[in-house]
Each structure stands twice: as C-alpha cells, then as structure tokens.
Design an enzyme around this catalytic site. Structure first.
Site, PDB file in Angstrom:
ATOM      1  N   SER C 186       0.842  -1.193   0.000  1.00  0.00           N
ATOM      2  CA  SER C 186       0.000   0.000   0.000  1.00  0.00           C
ATOM      3  C   SER C 186       0.889   1.260   0.000  1.00  0.00           C
ATOM      4  O   SER C 186       1.695   1.415  -0.921  1.00  0.00           O
ATOM      5  CB  SER C 186      -0.957  -0.036   1.193  1.00  0.00           C
ATOM      6  N   ASP C 272      -9.847  -4.517  -5.204  1.00  0.00           N
ATOM      7  CA  ASP C 272      -9.282  -3.538  -4.262  1.00  0.00           C
ATOM      8  C   ASP C 272      -9.818  -2.136  -4.547  1.00  0.00           C
ATOM      9  O   ASP C 272      -9.443  -1.503  -5.537  1.00  0.00           O
ATOM     10  CB  ASP C 272      -7.754  -3.554  -4.409  1.00  0.00           C
ATOM     11  N   HIS C 301      -8.015  -4.892  -0.629  1.00  0.00           N
ATOM     12  CA  HIS C 301      -6.718  -4.278  -0.380  1.00  0.00           C
ATOM     13  C   HIS C 301      -5.762  -5.181   0.404  1.00  0.00           C
ATOM     14  O   HIS C 301      -4.576  -4.887   0.494  1.00  0.00           O
ATOM     15  CB  HIS C 301      -6.919  -2.936   0.320  1.00  0.00           C
TER      16      HIS C 301
END
Lengths: 321, 321, 321, 321, 321, 321
Positions: C186, C272, C301
């Site tokens: 991320s 996601d 995610h």
C-alpha cells in the site's frame, strides 16, 4: 469519483427524451386555468432586525388560486427600477426565515424567494400548503403525488406557481419589469428551467445541478432520493410504469428547456449521485437559448457551492445589465 | 432520539473536569509569548460585487507570529463606532469566500470571521497555514496534532489566534472597542468559550453546540468525529492515554468557561451525537458569567439553525447595546 | 467483485501519466539537500524478550535532518554479510512494537522497518514526528499536507526518508552492501517504488498493492480513503485543482517506477477499492526493470496476504542470492 | 465509546449464569468418548524457508476421532524441554500458513497452533474438516450448528479438540510436559478457558477478549456477529429459545472458568461490541484460579493488540518458569 | 437503478459457461446412488385449524437416504387427480409453518413445499437436518459446504433432494402423475432448474429470479450474499480458486437448464443485486425447452412479487391443463 | 439485542400519556360527520383464479365520504353467518392483490382487508386516494400530513375509515353481525386499537406490534421511520413542537386503548426499533378490556411472524366462538 459518464462523453451525449404530442396544448391549458385566478400579490413589510436590507412577506395566488408565500428582500433605500431574481428552492426546503438569504439584495438585486407548496419541513422551513392527491396514491415524497395524471401531478402545480412568481414580483414598485431572472439549485434548478419556458419574458436563467431532467435515464443510473421515489413507486406498481413515465414526460425539464430562449447558466458536479451529470447535460444540450455550463469535477450535489454563487452573480450582473 | 441524558438530568449534571495545577500559568505564558510578536493587523479592501456591505481581507499575527487571515464585513457607509462580532468557524472549515457570511453586517455589526489555521479544506475554504504545512491547509485530523505536550498542541495555537483576533479587530476604525463579542458554533463555539477567557475584555459570548468540552465524557459517549480522533489515537497508543488527557485538560473549554465573565448565550441539540448534550451542559454549568441556553430537543449538530441565529441576533443586540 | 477493469483490460492498459519537465531536477535538489545533513545512523540494542532474533532501535537523519526511527531485526548470532530488506509501512501505521515483525529475520535477513513520520496512530504505532507536529504523531490526512508546492509536500519528505533508510541500514556491520532490497504494501508499496528510483543501488523491489500511483485515474474511480482525501480537498478548493495535480505529478510513483532498474515483484487485488487495479498496473507497466506481478482475483486491499508473503520470500531469496 | 458498563460497574458485576445439573457428567462423557480414539499425534517437518525456527505439520485425533491439523513451531536447534503454548484461533480463521505465527518460537517456546474444524475460510486459512463438510472447510455459521443437543453441538466438538491438543503437543520430544500453557483471543480465548477446565494439567492460561461467555447477557447487549447468529436463530425458531440456551449452558465458558485452577491472564476492550466487556468480566470473576486482567479502555475487539502480546509474553515467561 | 446490463444487452448475452466433461456421468451416479435408498414417502395429516385446505406433514428419503421434510397442502375434499406443484424455497428459509403457503391449494393444486436441508433458521423455519448438523438446522454459509469435491458439495445433496421430491409427491393418491410442475424463487428458482433436468418428467417449470446460475459472472458483478460467500472463500483460499469453480461447474444451473425440456417461465429484476440479471439471462438463454421470461425493470430481488404470482398461476394453469 | 427496557421494566412501565380535555368531543364530532355520508358499501365479485375462496372488490364511503377500497375474501360456498375479521395494513402498504391474503378465509372466516388511503406504493399496492393536506406542509410521509390541526390530520381520516370498515363489512350477507373482530400489525395494529374504541361493537381485537402509541416516548427512543418523520418535522419546525404533540394526543392509541372494552391480544418484539416495546406496553397497560400479550424476545418489527398468526387464529377462534 465519477458517478456517470466522463466529461468527454457528457459533451457528446444528446439523448432522445420522450415528449407527448399535446405537450404545448397541456401547458397552454395550465396557463389559461391559472390566469382565471386573480394574481392577488401582496407585499407586507416583515419586522426583521436587519439594517442594510428590507424584507417583505409575499403572498400570491398560484396554481388553482392557492396562496403561495415568499420573501422579497431588497436593498434598504434602493431606487427603482432594480434588477431582480426569483429564486426557487431545493427539494424538502421552504422559503426559510426572513434573514436566511441575504446575498442577492446585498448585491443590489430585488430578490424573491418563492416557498414550495407542501414542502418546507426539511432543511429549511416553509409556510405554503399544497392541495390534495386527487387520483392516485403516492409514495412518501412529492415526485409521485398525483402521478396518475399530468393534470393532477404535484409538479404541474409547482411549475405553474413558479411561472406565477415572476408575474407576482413584477407587481412590486422596485422591480424592473424587463430585468427579472429566475434561478435555483437542484429542484430549484429544474423549476428555473420550467419557468424559463412557462414564465412571461424571463430575462435570464441560472439553473444549478437541476433535478427533474431526463427521468428515464435518472432512474437507470441512480437510486438516490428523490429520483429514487420513482423507482420505489414503479417497483410496487409494476403495472403502471408506462403511465408514470407518460405523466413525467410533461414535466421533464429537458422538454421545457427546449422551448426556452433567455440566456442561461448551468452547473453540474461530476460526482453528483442525486442529479447525475448525464441528466443535467441532457437539459443543457436541449436548452433553446444562449447557454454556458460550469463543470465541477470533484463535487457531488453541492456543485460549485460558494464558488458558483460568484459565477452566478457575475453572469446575472452581465445578463441583466 | 435522545443520544445522551434527558433534559432533567442535563440540568442537574455538574461533573468534575480535570484541571491541571498550572493551568493559569500555562496560559499566561502563551499570552506573554504571543505578545512578543507585533499584532500587525492589516485590512485590505476586497473587490467583491456587493452593494450594501464592504469586505476587507484581514491579516494579523497569531500564535508564534503566524499570519492569520480573516474577512471583515461592515455595512457600507457605516458610522463608527460599530458593535462588533468576531466569529470562529466549525471543524474543517475556513473563512470561506468573501460573500458567504452576510448576516452580521446586514444587521449593522462589524463582523470579523477568523480563518482556522491548517483547516479550510472541508465545507468552506481557508487560507491560513499552520506551522508544518508551509503554504496550504490540509484535510482533517487536528485534535491530536501535537497532543504530546500542551505547549505544542494544535488547539493551543488556535486558542491564542482566537484571542488575538479580538485585539486585531479593535485596530479597525469602525469598531467600538467596548462592544466586541465572540461567537461561533461547534469548534467555533468552543473557541468562543476559550476566547471568553483568553481574549481581552469580550463584551459578550455566543457559543453554539460547542466542541472541545469535557473530553473524558465525550469519548465515553460518542464515537463520532472529531472526538473520535481521540479514541482512535488512544486505541493505538494505549500507553499514552494519561498524557493525552493531561494535554487536553489545558484545552478543555469547561476550564476556560469557568474563568469567563461576559454574558453568554449557549445552545444545544438533545440529539447531537457530535457534541453530546452532557458535554455542552458541563461547559454551560461551569461558565463564570451571566448565561442562558436554548435547548433544541429534536436537533442534532445543526442545533437551532436559522432559528438560533435569530436568538443570537437578539441576544447580541441586547448585550452590545 | 471487480471494482475496476477486467484482467484482460488491465494487461493492455498503458495510460499517459503527467510528468513535469523538471521532475529529475526537482528530485536531484531533494537528494542534494538531504545529503547536506549527516546521516547519523545509530543502532541501539532493544531489550526485547526474544531468543532467535535481535532488535535494534534505529535512528537516522531523514529529510531536513529530522530524526527518523526504525527497528532493525536480525537473526541472533548471524554472520555478516546478510541479505537485507528495508520495509516501508502502510498508511496510518508506524514501525509498531519491536516484536511485531519477525518474518524476515526468521528467514535469515537483516530487516529494517522504517517509521513513517507523523503517522503511527492507526493500526500500528509510530515514534517519528513530522515537522510541525513537534513531539508526537497525529491521525490522518497526509495526502494533502503541503500540497501547494512539491518542495513542501509531505510525501516529498517521506520519499527522501525512504531513500535515506537504505543508506542508513548499510551502516550496520551485518548488512551486505550489495544485497539491500526495498519492500512494502500500500503506502509502503508506493514508497518502495519511489525508493527504487531515489535510493542508492537497491538490489530488488517488492511493491504490494501500491498506493500513490496515477492519481488522476485513482480519484475518478474510487472515493475510498486515502485517495479520497484528494477528492475532498479538490471539492472544497475548486480553484486549486490543477495546482494539486501538478504537485502530485512529482510524487506519482508511475514516474518513479519508470526510472527504476532493479528487479521487481508487484501484487494487485482485482477487488481492491483502496488502490484500484488500473493504478497498480499503470505503475507496473511503466516500471523500468525486470518485473513480475501476482494477481489476486478475489481480494480487496489485503491482496495476497500470507500467500503473497511466501511469494515475496521466494522472490527475494532468488533476487538477493 | 463505552459499549457496555463502566469499569466500576464491571468490577462489581457478578451475574448468575445458568448451569445444568449434569454439566460435569456431560463433560466426563465427552472425555471418555474421545479417550476411546487413539491420539495418533504426528509431527511432519514442513518445508518452509525459515532459518531461526522449525515448523512441523501436526495431525491428531480430535472429537470423534476426526483428524485435526496444526502447526508446531519451535526454535531451531532448541534443547528440550521447552516451555510450550497451545494456541486456539479466532472465529472464521484457521491455522493459517506455516510462516504466519512466529512470535512464540522466536521467544523460545514450543508453539502449537491448532486448526479449527470447519473454519479457516475467513481471515486465515484452515485445513480441518468438521463432520459433514467432507473435505473442505466452509464459511461461517458455527454457533448454531447442532444446537438442538449439547452432545451434537459444534462447540462441544471444538472444546474436545482443544483439550486433546494439549495431550497431542506433549507427544513431541521438545515439549516440557509440566510447562504447557493454553492461549487465544476471541473464540480462541473462549477455547482457552474451556481447555483450562477440560485439558489435562494446563500450567497457565491466557484468554484475550474471550467469546462464548454468558450468552444470555451477550444477546441482550449486542447484535454483532458471531453472537448475532444466536439472535438470528432464535428470531426464527421462536419456539426453541429455551432449548437453545440449555445447550449453550454446557458450552458457556463462565461455567468452564469456574472449574479451572491454573493461573490466568485475561484482557478486555471497553469498546468491544463483539465480545462485550460484561461477558468477559462474567468469566473473569468466575475463574477458579489466580487471575489478572488488562483493561483496554479505548479498544474494540482488537483489545490490547501488540501491547497485550508483550503482556502475555511476560506473564507466560513468569508462569512457565 | 440498473445493476447489470441494459435489457437490450441482456437479450443478446449468451456467455460460455464452463461445463465438465463428466457432467452427465456425475449426475447419473448421483441418481443411481439415491435410487438405492427406498423413497419411503409418508404423508401424515397435520392438525391445522384450516377449513378450505388440508395439510399433510411429508417425509421422504433424500440424498444419502436422509429424511427430508415438507408440507403437502391440498384443497379440502378434492377429487383426484390434481395438477400439482413442487415448491423449493429461497436461501436461509425452510418449509415454514403449515399455514404459511396457501395460494396453490386455494387455486386447486396439490402443493408440496420441500424443506431445505440444514436451512430454515432465517426468514422461515425448517425441520430438516443436513448431514453433520445432527438434529437441527444452522444459520448461513451453504454455498461453500463441501466445495472441495462435487460429490460432497452441499448443493449436490440439495439438487438430489429436489429431484426426489417430485417422485415423493407422486406417491400421494390425489396427485396427477402427468401434471407435476416444479417452481421456486431465488435458491428455489435455481433448484427448479436443476429439477427440470434431474427430476423425472416434470410437466412445467417456474423459475423466479434464480440463484446458482453462471457463478463466474456472478462473483465478478456482485458482492451481495449468498454469492458473496464464494468471494469470501476464494479471497482466503487463494490457491483453491480453480478447484472451487470446477465443483461449481457441476452445480451451475445454466448447465442443468441446457438439459431441460419442459415448458418454463422465468422472471428477473433488472435492479437485482443478489441474482444479477445477466446470470438469470444466461440460464434463460441456455434453457432447452419452450420458455418465456417476465422482466421487472424496477425491482430488486423481490422480482415481480404478487404480480408475478399471478403470472405463474396463469402459466401453470395453462401448462398443466 | 434489547432496544428498549428489559421485560421486567416493561411490565412495570405505566407512563402518563397526554390526553386533551376534548378528546371525546373531538371524536364524537368525527363520528357525527362521517355518519352524514351514506355508507354505500358495495361488494363486486372479483375474477380471481382461486377455487377454495371467493373475493369481492369492496368500496365504502370513508372519512369525508371518500371512497375507500378493500377486498372481502370468504370461503367458497360458505353458509352465513360467518365469524369475520377486518384487517388494517402496515405503513406504506395497501390492500395488495386479490390473491395475497388467504389465511383467514382458508380458516373459515369472512375477511375484509381495508385499503389505506394515499398509501400502497410500498411493499403492497393500494387503490385509495387521500384528499389534501389542508393547513400545513408535511415532510415526506404520512405522519405529519395535516399535523397542524387534529381535524385535518391524516390519521384522523384513517381512523374514521377504520371504524367505517366495520360497518361496511356488516352489510355483507355472509357476515355475522355479532362476530366482527379487528386486527392488524404495526400501523394496522394501531388502527385496530383505534377501531377498538371508534368502531361499533367490535367483538375482539388483535393488535400486533402496534404503531401510533405514546409518541412522546417513541421519538425519544428511536429514530427509525416512520416515527422518525416526527423528529424530522420538529427538527425543522422548532417553533411548532407543542402544536405537533397536541395534535398527536388525539391520535395516540394509548388514549384509544383506554376506551376499548373488547377482549384483545397484543404482541411485541423486544428488539423492535420501529415500534419500541415501551410504547407497545404503554398501550397494552392502558387497554380497557380483557387482554393478553405475546412477547417475542429476539424479534424486531416482524414480531412473532407466522408463529403469532397461529396465536391470533387460536385467540379469534376462541373469542368469536
């Protein structure tokens, strides 16, 4: 995020919107009917504690002769004739309290904010009662009131009120007969487009994020209220879908916009789930007069907010001379 | 629905709120520190298209000498000295655009709306950077900025700004030195209470649905933002909880309210999950001056809305003579 | 469900991403500036109760000379030189506690997890202050900090920190200078791509579900946080949209990926909504070195979770020899 | 915010929890039944790429002789006898992948993580089928499986598995027979309390935010899953409510805690809507051995997170010598 | 709003749906296996307080010989032979109470409503245990039960039950052997399509908003339960995705529909997020017999509701003569 | 979970509910007014395809002479006189389609289901139009229609309709004049209590989870619709709160229940957020006749569902002889 088409697609989007054969005849009948009621516009000074502006409590006879309320706000000690705006308000709201809307008078305009019959128990208060539902049950909400028949549809009454408000404000001595604009956002923006067609000689139109445009598309792309009231109604009355959309074809502001001729400013939010961009552009592309549109890429139904108010002010300063 | 105590319980609710021993010494240091920076208040006429009021772009040196922005709106062609209000805005907002707040000047007051450092990327825009942001405000998360130490806490800076704004507005020739009130809603209502203590001779205070009161209770009864920022912080930093609340005890407006003496009007919504009623009443009961409160039984954080604006106007008309 | 394009479309998706003319000059200036501060890397043994690994509390001088924290975890009694990974963490988190990340050292690597300035009050704790926070991290809202100017943007500082962490870890006697990889998920995945460009000779890169890629697309396709911070900012500051995206063009990891050359492993979740697949593929396709990507069709995610950790381990075992 | 009682009330809360007369006889029958199946514990080295620890793929015969899986993680090259922990996992998860849980072995313990029959298709994967699943675990809905009769209830099977896991781990040559603790969080915390009663001579117990305690209270105070499965079941089967709670009275870990004697550490989050604090304290107060509890005031079901892991490590280091 | 394709696209949508080579062999084995268990259908008069209809409590041997329950409702004092419908119920429900489904018998049909093994703790109650539940149904999670192998998949058992119900009802003296139709909505609609293939000589089929069609498409276009159970399973078991869809290919009612030949009526809601229109049309287009479909433009998963019941009644009156 | 008081507290809860001095006079006027309109009940056979029952399309003159619709369902070939039930439906629904409600006729009763004026665009359809809103704007929804004055309130009209329906059904030759009961759930349950007072000689009353009871308490404890319509209205019209509750005091079914004398069965769900248990018990405790109540501990607004239908059937079989 984008909730509808990309900006490029929106510029190219020119849908066919259903229009009944007797659209013009229908609205001529509405105009004739309301003309049979005396306008009876009154302006009663309101006891506010404001120094720079004056407020009058307005009443005039709308659709069916029903008394419709409003506030007229004018600059204190102004000299006639004033450029003038008639404002229609968004879904659920009413004219509010006398001190709530000071911009237009502060900018030197006479400003009539028209109450919305039956509404005004939401984000701002109202004082105007609607009549009945004659002919068909509705869902909660106004979009399906009287939906069985265009002659009894709630928004037919409201559009007639909107047109009459322009006549009413012209009764006031400060108002310049030739410089009366109509404006509003959301439901008020839809009403401004209806008034652009139905009212007598509007000098300019400002329609922000208008509601009531291209119903067929709206219900396909959003479930948000108030368009969602249609979906709810049709999901129960599965056998009345065509009748519903026939009634709506008289109200669709795409059809009204097509018949308008005054210069107009539109606005749209590309992230607006309440009045999706493609429905706004459907009305924009159909609009019959000079026109421009401000696109707010990141905004939902708030559209351009205070930034767009500045745009409206500049546009109307220019359009009303 | 009621989100907290019943009204009866609220009238009886007088909690003990933690107050550090050196509360007064701490704030005296803050005042001394900011006094070392020249106030440097400037008022630059702003080119709006408004007729009944004038707007000036204000700058003054706030905490640490940081330039803080604001708008001063005054009735056009007014005669000094004017009764004056200094307004602080709610969480996430900024001073907005020059034409957004017309009520107070329309009612005959000089009106300074102070920008909120670092904020102003939410419902209204701002133009004042906090230290560390170097040039532009950012989005949310202010309650825990600098929480490790009251001397570095964000709200310490903001409270000092709020007090300085009162000094700044007095530099304007139209302002009546003896008739400057402070007011605001939510975060602005909390700042008004802080200013009631920290500013120089405020003549009256209007604190609507104030934020920043009785933090200990707030986090027990609501998860709503922005109090929820504290919960989130403490849920991660499980070992810093006491330090956090120690810092907050310098900021808690219950402790500031206790030291205020100007007449004050409060408001509260009994269904307000953002600034729960018991925290508002904690500040109200502690308030050191004459005081009154308007209770809105069915309202959430919007409190009395336009109805309460009318109450504020009446109160300040009366309090400022 | 698919939240973005189909896998077929993703493989074909090669968007143009804005890149400023002075991109390289800008980053050269950042490198030069930070080089003027001594690195000052320290490794203080941390008193954990672990038997198989050793943990050191790391400090080094990041952007502007700010002390940045980290943990170095190494196999107990290991023989130099060790293959090494520098890990960057996801949005809102910090380096956590010393015993939280044991995988890499258990697998025989030296492992530096770098703290994220100003963050670390969310799902894991942090200990590094950003400028302006003076002493403690705060909660969310980092994407728009300093957005007015790339030189002051928060992520400029963070990317410089990320590059410096690679220099810092090389100061440790156990680390093999030639075998230092960068990785993260991320926000950490975006930082790994930035470090792939900005750090000195990274030997390999693992970027999982990277954030900070192709901002223009991201805000059109998702409202999820943290990209949603941009939308919120631009919805208020309607007049600063171009400036915002100009600043972001210096940060966009698509532009950094283009300049990278070390072998890289990516991952992506087709469901996601936080880092939409098309933005990840934009970075993947642009990446300048050898590359591979693992596609997790049903994941949001969290991406490949523990399954992808196994992939990363295999990839780095291979890449670092 | 507080989702249940205040801390003061929790310390004083000692509810009566229903216990069937034949509770002990019932569980003796379960123990006898499972004892008729050979334990058949096997430990097959697993090919991970880890250097500091070794992992074995464990299988043993649980309730009804069903093969139950697990991982045994031990420090590489450790000398027997090792202090040992048996870990039970939370609702919906399974034993995960071999490299997911490294803490306990890294800290010098032998560590068995037991798979949860039928679960393991949620946040971590599992490999153990419940009867009727024949070959693969399924998604959720376990609380009401077999609820008509305690002898067929899913959690009866699971509690027997949990007790058997303690026997199984003792078969491994590295494990110190006298120093086997049980631990877990949420469902795993409830199972730890059941094992505290049902397993053979556990040396210590760590039960974090335990599930399965005081069902009657739980369903009155929360709708969150998985307790909400009971509410859903009883809302349909209105005529089976008493039978449901009779079955649950055999499972309620308050009744198991009462019969335990090993030293125990509990944890609780005061904002935990999943396992409300009063249900955790009901088990805590009933617990028959030495006990302590860590209270996390601002945490939901994550409880103390990594901070509490440090507490557990210290507690077990001390308790296991 | 439209949640899937437009109606035009749906009419043209003819996807390829995976079908295993041994599909027919597999189902032949299932039929053979169940044929080895005597049907053992019993009809016990149920003591309801109804005057116009009679209700019998039905039991027959389903998959694996498991006793499956149902209600047979017939017009009181009816003369054989009666046209007959076998109804399958939606996900989570069971056969309900004896007085809940009166339409078909009131219309002159014999009506068997089949219980759903393991279900019936949701919106209506059930009394049939699946294997492993031993004595009582449990709450949700059926789509992934036994997913590792089609021979052990839950829906294989359920489809066999559905086919056997047709045999069972024919044992009743009032039933006209040649006039037995199958019907249901959602899961029941999927089962009706399976029965259209697997049952012996069904005379007609009514499948409303069928579930269990074109799984691959379903999980790409919706996250709604129960299809969402697949997504959840595959998001954890990232390495079993292909195996999951292989099992599902035996169950996919598109493949069953292809093998059906009785006249069929379908229905679909264009706003249905639970059983998206494209999956329904995939089954419709594949259906092997005469067929028709009613499209409900504004409806979600409720489909045509009572309006469609009238359509079904007309269709079956016609089809069964 | 419990959404209101515990069962113990509910049994003891006997609140004072406001009742206007002219309550009886007001309702006498309503009765006198409607009596001036001929009842004009007609029963037109409806062409359904049902065999065991007959359906007539009913029309009678309700409040103000408005034609109100209904269905009368009777066992085919029944002999007079039949025990009879008049059913009122829940908020948003209408009489539905002719084949939707078959239970009561199937059980040997004559069954009139009365349409609800203006409603019937929600979960079931209606065919009866309301008149206007005379006197005050409303929110979306029926609870605030005509709220300014009890004589114009929507529910005054509806209660008069409800009482007239009892007169109307007695015009049918199959109906036993002495054995007419009233029943309904939610809004229909409130109407049944109003009819218990206002209708002529009802023989029994079944009121399930009644709405319209103890409004003051309801708005303090729930925000759920439709009570939430009151909250919304009062939150806008802050100055009309007392007037609103004065109007509601004429409608409050607690006051109607107090004046009833027929034997009654109530039901309540302890988890019902729509009609909270304390408001139901307020009506129950006030009820003037013999009474009983079924408590569904785990149910929300669905109450006892099909289980309670069995209870109602037993109660009315007994009460009507």
């Amino acid at each position: 995020m984008l909730v509808d088409m990309s900006l490029e697609e929106l510029w190219a989007y020119r849908p066919t919107v259903a229009e009944p054969d007797d659209f013009d005849a229908f609205w001529q009948r509405q105009r004739d009917e309301v003309a049979s009621h005396p306008l009876a516009a009154t302006f009663v000074p309101s006891g506010t504690d404001l120094h720079t502006v004056e407020v009058a409590d307005v009443t005039f006879a709308g659709h069916g002769g029903t008394p419709v309320k409003g506030w007229l706000v004018t600059p204190r000690n102004a000299d006639a004739p004033l450029p003038t705006v008639v404002e229609y308000v968004g879904y659920g709201g009413g004219r509010g309290l006398a001190h709530e809307r000071l911009l237009w008078a502060s900018a030197g305009f006479a400003h009539l904010v028209m109450d919305t019959r039956g509404q005004g128990a939401g984000w701002s208060v109202g004082d105007t009662a609607d009549i009945g539902d004659t002919g068909a049950p509705a869902t909660s909400g106004f979009l399906t009131r009287g939906i069985a028949d265009p002659a009894h549809a709630y928004y037919t009454r409201l559009f007639v009120d909107a047109a009459r408000a322009v006549d009413a404000v012209r009764q006031h001595p400060l108002v310049d007969d030739e410089r009366v604009a109509v404006l509003g956002g959301s439901q008020g923006g839809g009403m401004a487009l209806a008034a652009a067609h139905l009212a007598s000689r509007p000098a300019a139109v400002s329609s922000s994020v208008p509601f009531l445009a291209h119903f067929r598309r709206a219900v396909q792309i959003t479930d948000a209220m108030p368009y969602g009231e249609l979906t709810r109604y049709c999901s129960a009355h599965r056998d009345r879908v065509e009748a519903v959309f026939r009634t709506l074809s008289y109200l669709d502001v795409v059809n009204h916009a097509r018949r308008a001729s005054a210069p107009a400013l539109f606005s749209v939010g590309l992230a607006d789930p309440v009045c999706p961009p493609s429905t706004v552009f459907a009305a924009y592309h159909a609009y019959g007069g000079l026109k421009d549109i401000r696109v707010y890429e990141f905004n939902e139904h708030e559209g351009g907010g205070a930034h767009h108010v500045a745009e409206e002010l500049a546009f109307l300063r220019d359009a009303l001379g």
